[in-house]
Design a protein around this motif. Structure first.
Motif, PDB file in Angstrom:
ATOM      1  N   ARG A 179       0.815  -1.209   0.000  1.00  0.00           N
ATOM      2  CA  ARG A 179       0.000   0.000   0.000  1.00  0.00           C
ATOM      3  C   ARG A 179       0.853   1.267   0.000  1.00  0.00           C
ATOM      4  NH1 ARG A 179      -5.602  -1.621   2.576  1.00  0.00           N
ATOM      5  NH2 ARG A 179      -6.102   0.547   2.103  1.00  0.00           N
ATOM      6  N   VAL A 180       2.153   1.117   0.029  1.00  0.00           N
ATOM      7  CA  VAL A 180       3.062   2.265  -0.088  1.00  0.00           C
ATOM      8  C   VAL A 180       3.721   2.214  -1.457  1.00  0.00           C
ATOM      9  CG1 VAL A 180       5.222   3.271   0.736  1.00  0.00           C
ATOM     10  CG2 VAL A 180       3.489   2.540   2.380  1.00  0.00           C
ATOM     11  N   ARG A 224      10.698   1.098   3.306  1.00  0.00           N
ATOM     12  CA  ARG A 224      10.349  -0.056   4.141  1.00  0.00           C
ATOM     13  C   ARG A 224       9.934   0.392   5.540  1.00  0.00           C
ATOM     14  NH1 ARG A 224      14.660  -4.747   3.922  1.00  0.00           N
ATOM     15  NH2 ARG A 224      13.555  -5.163   1.958  1.00  0.00           N
ATOM     16  N   ALA A 225      10.640   1.368   6.091  1.00  0.00           N
ATOM     17  CA  ALA A 225      10.298   1.855   7.428  1.00  0.00           C
ATOM     18  C   ALA A 225       8.916   2.514   7.439  1.00  0.00           C
ATOM     19  CB  ALA A 225      11.363   2.843   7.910  1.00  0.00           C
ATOM     20  N   LEU A 226       8.625   3.304   6.421  1.00  0.00           N
ATOM     21  CA  LEU A 226       7.309   3.928   6.335  1.00  0.00           C
ATOM     22  C   LEU A 226       6.217   2.865   6.224  1.00  0.00           C
ATOM     23  CD1 LEU A 226       5.402   6.346   5.941  1.00  0.00           C
ATOM     24  CD2 LEU A 226       5.945   6.254   3.494  1.00  0.00           C
ATOM     25  N   ASN A 255       2.977   1.471   8.985  1.00  0.00           N
ATOM     26  CA  ASN A 255       1.571   1.392   8.593  1.00  0.00           C
ATOM     27  C   ASN A 255       1.095  -0.040   8.364  1.00  0.00           C
ATOM     28  OD1 ASN A 255       0.460   4.318   7.997  1.00  0.00           O
ATOM     29  ND2 ASN A 255       2.603   4.295   7.368  1.00  0.00           N
ATOM     30  N   GLY A 256       1.887  -1.009   8.817  1.00  0.00           N
ATOM     31  CA  GLY A 256       1.473  -2.397   8.736  1.00  0.00           C
ATOM     32  C   GLY A 256       1.344  -2.936   7.326  1.00  0.00           C
ATOM     33  N   PRO A 296      -0.254  -9.310   8.364  1.00  0.00           N
ATOM     34  CA  PRO A 296      -1.711  -9.447   8.424  1.00  0.00           C
ATOM     35  C   PRO A 296      -2.389  -8.085   8.287  1.00  0.00           C
ATOM     36  CG  PRO A 296      -0.644 -10.677  10.200  1.00  0.00           C
ATOM     37  CD  PRO A 296       0.415  -9.841   9.553  1.00  0.00           C
ATOM     38  N   GLY A 297      -3.494  -8.083   7.564  1.00  0.00           N
ATOM     39  CA  GLY A 297      -4.305  -6.872   7.448  1.00  0.00           C
ATOM     40  C   GLY A 297      -3.779  -5.857   6.465  1.00  0.00           C
TER      41      GLY A 297
END
Length: 277
Positions: A22-23, A58-60, A64-65, A273-274
């Motif tokens: 999603r990023v 990757r950190a961002l 945000n999962g 997950p999610g």
């Protein structure tokens, strides 16, 4: 991204099963992406910068999962980034660029195979005989008319959400942001716009961004002239050395001299997950 209206940027339809980032790293629009590193960097320093960039994305994503991905990387960019990611690059589309040799349109035509030279001359001759009024305009001067045609083009290609208001708003915002750099070549039949092509001259390349024609009032070879020949003429006048014709209808672009390369996606490790869209 919590919602992506453009199917061409929805990872669920582009990446292997299980990858739902999603990023987005790189460009979210334009179907062309590359990390911005200084050209003068040596390979060691460039690769170190790319690793830092990957770690930042990757950190961002971790906060945000989710995970991140790079859509529509050029072949060169994909080759540089691939060692930093699990899995191989995924080929998304072909990308076409038409070289513009010499100093004028005649040199472009001369660069084509003999059969195609005949075809190009015929398409230009029959278009000219139709008597349409060709105009070069700033986008700000014709955004509303162009928006109507663009919405019809999108609808014909199955994008029902891209109505007149949406497309007119898009072109107005682009005109406001880009000013005189947003150039349009149009063809009018009387007072009615029959078609347009929006493009940008940037560095050594002319970039096609949108083309649409009125299919209810066809003119001979209107699309080919707006998509290729008229922008090529203006590219020579501006001094650029290539016309970026983009994705889709690749064989038609090959017939007009295009060189074709791939556009790729790279995705980070499996999401947690999610994190699916």
């Amino acid at each position: 991204m919590h919602d992506e209206p453009n199917d061409a940027y929805r990872p669920a339809g582009l990446l292997p099963a299980g990858l739902r980032p999603r990023v987005i790293a790189g460009a979210r629009r334009g179907y062309h992406s590359s990390p911005l590193t200084a050209p003068a960097l040596d390979r060691v320093r460039r690769d170190a910068c790319l690793a830092l960039l990957r770690d930042a994305a990757r950190a961002l994503a971790d906060r945000n999962g989710t995970t991140h991905w790079w859509p529509y990387l050029t072949a060169e960019a994909a080759a540089r980034l691939a060692p930093l990611y699990p899995g191989d690059p995924v080929r998304l589309e072909d990308d076409a660029v038409i070289p513009l040799p010499g100093i004028d349109f005649g040199a472009y035509v001369a660069s084509l195979p003999s059969r195609r030279r005949v075809g190009v001359r015929r398409e230009r001759r029959e278009f000219a005989a139709a008597g349409l009024d060709v105009r070069h305009l700033a986008l700000a001067d014709c955004a509303e008319e162009a928006g109507v045609l663009l919405s019809g083009h999108q609808r014909d290609h199955g994008h029902d959400r891209d109505g007149v208001d949406a497309m007119t708003g898009l072109l107005r915002r682009q005109a406001a942001s880009m000013g005189g750099a947003a150039r349009v070549v149009t063809a009018y039949e009387g007072r009615r716009m029959a078609g347009f092509c929006l493009y940008y001259h940037y560095a050594a390349t002319t970039w096609i961004r949108a083309v649409a024609v009125d299919r209810t009032h066809p003119a001979p070879h209107l699309y080919f002239n707006l998509m290729y020949y008229l922008p090529v003429q203006d590219a020579y006048a501006h001094g650029t050395r290539a016309l970026h014709a983009g994705m889709t209808t690749i064989e038609a672009k090959r017939r007009r001299g295009a060189e074709v390369s791939g556009l790729y996606a790279l995705a980070d490790r499996l999401p947690g997950p999610g994190s699916g869209l």
